[in-house]
Design an enzyme around this catalytic site. Structure first.
Site, PDB file in Angstrom:
ATOM      1  N   LYS A  35       0.200  -7.096   4.003  1.00 49.00           N
ATOM      2  CA  LYS A  35       1.427  -6.401   3.618  1.00 49.00           C
ATOM      3  C   LYS A  35       2.588  -7.385   3.687  1.00 49.00           C
ATOM      4  O   LYS A  35       3.377  -7.404   4.627  1.00 49.00           O
ATOM      5  CB  LYS A  35       1.687  -5.197   4.535  1.00 49.00           C
TER       6      LYS A  35
ATOM      7  N   SER B  23       0.541   0.701  -3.638  1.00 52.51           N
ATOM      8  CA  SER B  23       1.183   1.198  -2.432  1.00 52.51           C
ATOM      9  C   SER B  23       1.618   2.651  -2.636  1.00 52.51           C
ATOM     10  O   SER B  23       0.780   3.521  -2.803  1.00 52.51           O
ATOM     11  CB  SER B  23       2.353   0.300  -2.029  1.00 52.51           C
TER      12      SER B  23
END
Length: 586
Positions: free
Chosen positions: A193, A386
């Site tokens: 991430k 996402s």
């Protein structure tokens, strides 16, 4: 008193100028509306569909009569809707008046998944026996990918064909923040991430470099394989040509069989006239995509409908618009489709890199409720990553393009510590009182305490747990497996299919056909949500943003895109389910 009159005069002048501007817009709008009402598009026999892709391509077209408005900051940029492009190519395939397609593309103004849809529509069009002729003075790599589907590819004798491989570049703000004495305090979950990297690093992390290499490799393999198949040469040859930049000179592009011949525009026009039986001295019968789409009438009974809901852009709260996903606006559209008995199925078209985790969950809930009463099928565009994947994961079925960028299952938060900036750069200090230890939680005028970091980390962990749980339930996978392929890592559609994050590779038409099968429909109409605000209301609704953008563009010129990225980065608020970086693939 003198100052008073000065301010009064300035206010009156501002009102006067605003009044003139609004009046001009009104007259221009009225003229455009009247003009459009008189406009009739006629498709003559032996016509050619002119597919000019040198325009920004959006998810869907606007039917606004103000598309040609050009008054100061109120400039309606000409755009093409992917929906109209695909619809026109599909309809032209069986239209006896259309003899072929003239493909005019130099630079790709969209993502690879959108290009994939257009390219496949052209391949399907050729099955009719009709021709597709591509011509350009310059082919960028993305443009050539679409052009490679043509029956014949021509290049200007002095032109350039750019086949060079893929590269990805990220922008890092660490140095800027250090100069400003601003610290980015990062709370995240996920090895990959790396949306936070631009704030704390000056180059890619090893994990980010690993996933970016894997992503580009998958995209590159797909691109070169399709070019090789269309041009009847080996994939190894295409890769060798790209790696050595061997096709840049026009003669070499012919020698390596990437184009069929070098021709000037007049020669192309003569060939098109010959193919359509038009005398050389007469003009070609051509029709643009925007005009041709106006002649196409949607068929099907009004009783049975499939709703296509467009979720395009960053995810946040509020209503949103054509370029952003507002949790309230999209939720409202999904509810409307769910409660409308005439709508038998829903196709959710997702083209988003993500955004607010909270807003994503609000939309996810509406998808879950809708799936209980009617089929929901997702069609992924260039991005569905996402938060974009979050809102898709609950659907009955998910379609992605092979080169869609998806996954990125992860969560992060950025809390700036601007104490150094305020103290050292501006000479500002703060002092105060509070009733509890955490009464000023999130105060950007000081660093986070260890206890506050634990609070934010707990919230991020909880949100990530919810995210992976939603995916596991929607995709019928174990949560531990989702975590193993999550961690914020991005995947292409091809990779996602193998990982069971998507069900099939296909286009939006495939998703619509699947929704129809699930709803047991043979005939149906398509309705699009949310409704587009057309005409004067659509223009004035975004007038403040248009004015701001106009003057900033005038001032910054070519550096405007850099400003946009920095602005987007600094406006993130709350927990984010967003792609690991702003990917810029060339």
């Amino acid at each position: 008193m003198k100052q008073f009159f000065k301010f009064v005069f300035a206010s009156m002048l501002g009102v006067f100028i605003s009044g003139i501007l609004i009046f001009v817009i009104f007259i221009a709008s009225l003229a455009a509306i009247v003009g459009s009402s008189k406009e009739k598009v006629e498709v003559k026999a032996n016509s050619i569909l002119h597919l000019n892709l040198n325009l920004p391509i959006t998810e869907r077209s606007s039917s606004s009569p103000l598309d040609d408005l050009n008054v100061g900051p109120f400039v309606s940029e000409k755009k093409l809707g992917l929906n109209d492009i695909l619809k026109s190519i599909k309809y032209a395939k069986d239209d006896s008046n259309i003899k072929g397609i003239y493909l005019d593309v130099s630079y790709l103004t969209t993502g690879f998944a959108t290009a994939e849809e257009i390219r496949n529509a052209l391949l399907d069009f050729k099955k009719s026996g009709k021709f597709v002729i591509a011509y350009s003075e310059i082919y960028s790599q993305g443009a050539y990918y679409i052009a490679s589907a043509a029956s014949k590819i021509y290049l200007n004798p002095q032109g350039i064909l750019e086949l060079k491989g893929l590269s990805a570049q990220n922008m890092f703000f660490k140095g800027t923040l250090e100069k400003l004495n601003i610290e980015a305090q990062i709370i995240k979950v996920g090895t990959f991430k790396s949306a936070v990297e631009p704030f704390v690093l000056d180059k890619m992390s090893d994990a980010n470099r690993l996933q970016t290499n894997a992503l580009l490799s998958s995209l590159y393999q797909h691109l070169t394989a399709n070019i090789a198949a269309s041009r009847h040469i080996s994939q190894d040859s295409v890769i060798s040509i790209a790696n050595g930049l061997k096709s840049r000179a026009p003669e070499d592009a012919v020698r390596y069989k990437l184009v069929d011949a070098l021709k000037y525009k007049d020669e192309i026009l003569d060939e098109l006239k010959a193919k359509t039986g038009i005398d050389k001295k007469k003009n070609l019968n051509t029709v643009s995509v925007s005009d041709y789409a106006k002649t196409i009438e949607e068929k099907g009974p009004s009783s049975d409908r499939i709703a296509v809901i467009y979720a395009n852009g960053d995810i946040g709260g509020g209503e949103g618009d054509e370029n952003s996903i507002g949790s309230e606006g999209i939720s409202k559209a999904i509810r409307k489709a769910r409660t409308n008995d005439k709508i038998k199925a829903v196709v959710l078209r997702v083209n988003s890199p993500g955004g607010s985790a909270l807003a994503s969950d609000v939309i996810w809930r509406e998808v879950v409720l809708t799936k209980k009463v009617k089929p929901v099928v997702v069609s992924m565009g260039d991005y569905a990553a996402s938060g974009g994947y979050y809102i898709a994961c609950a659907a009955n079925e998910i379609y992605a393009e092979p080169n869609t960028i998806t996954g990125s299952i992860g969560v992060f938060a950025i809390i700036p510590n601007m104490q150094g900036f305020f103290n050292n750069k501006l000479g500002i200090t703060f002092d105060g009182v509070k009733t509890g230890q955490f009464a000023d939680l999130g105060n950007i005028g000081r660093p986070l305490s260890a206890a506050e970091k634990q609070i934010f980390q707990h919230e991020v962990n909880r949100t990530y747990n919810d995210f992976t749980k939603r995916v596991a339930e929607g995709r019928k996978l174990t949560q531990s497996y989702v975590d193993s392929i999550g961690q914020g890592r991005v995947w292409t559609g091809e990779q996602a299919l193998k990982l069971k994050l998507v069900d099939k590779l296909g286009h939006i038409d495939d998703a619509i056909a699947s929704a129809a099968r699930k709803a047991k429909l043979k005939e149906y109409r398509i309705v699009n949500y949310p409704e587009i605000k057309d005409g004067l209301m659509g223009l004035l609704g975004s007038s403040e943003d248009k004015i701001k953008a106009y003057f900033v563009k005038q001032e910054l010129g070519e550096t405007y895109p850099v400003y946009q990225k920095m602005k987007q980065a600094t406006q993130m608020s709350g927990l984010q389910a967003r792609m690991p970086y702003i990917i810029d693939i060339q």
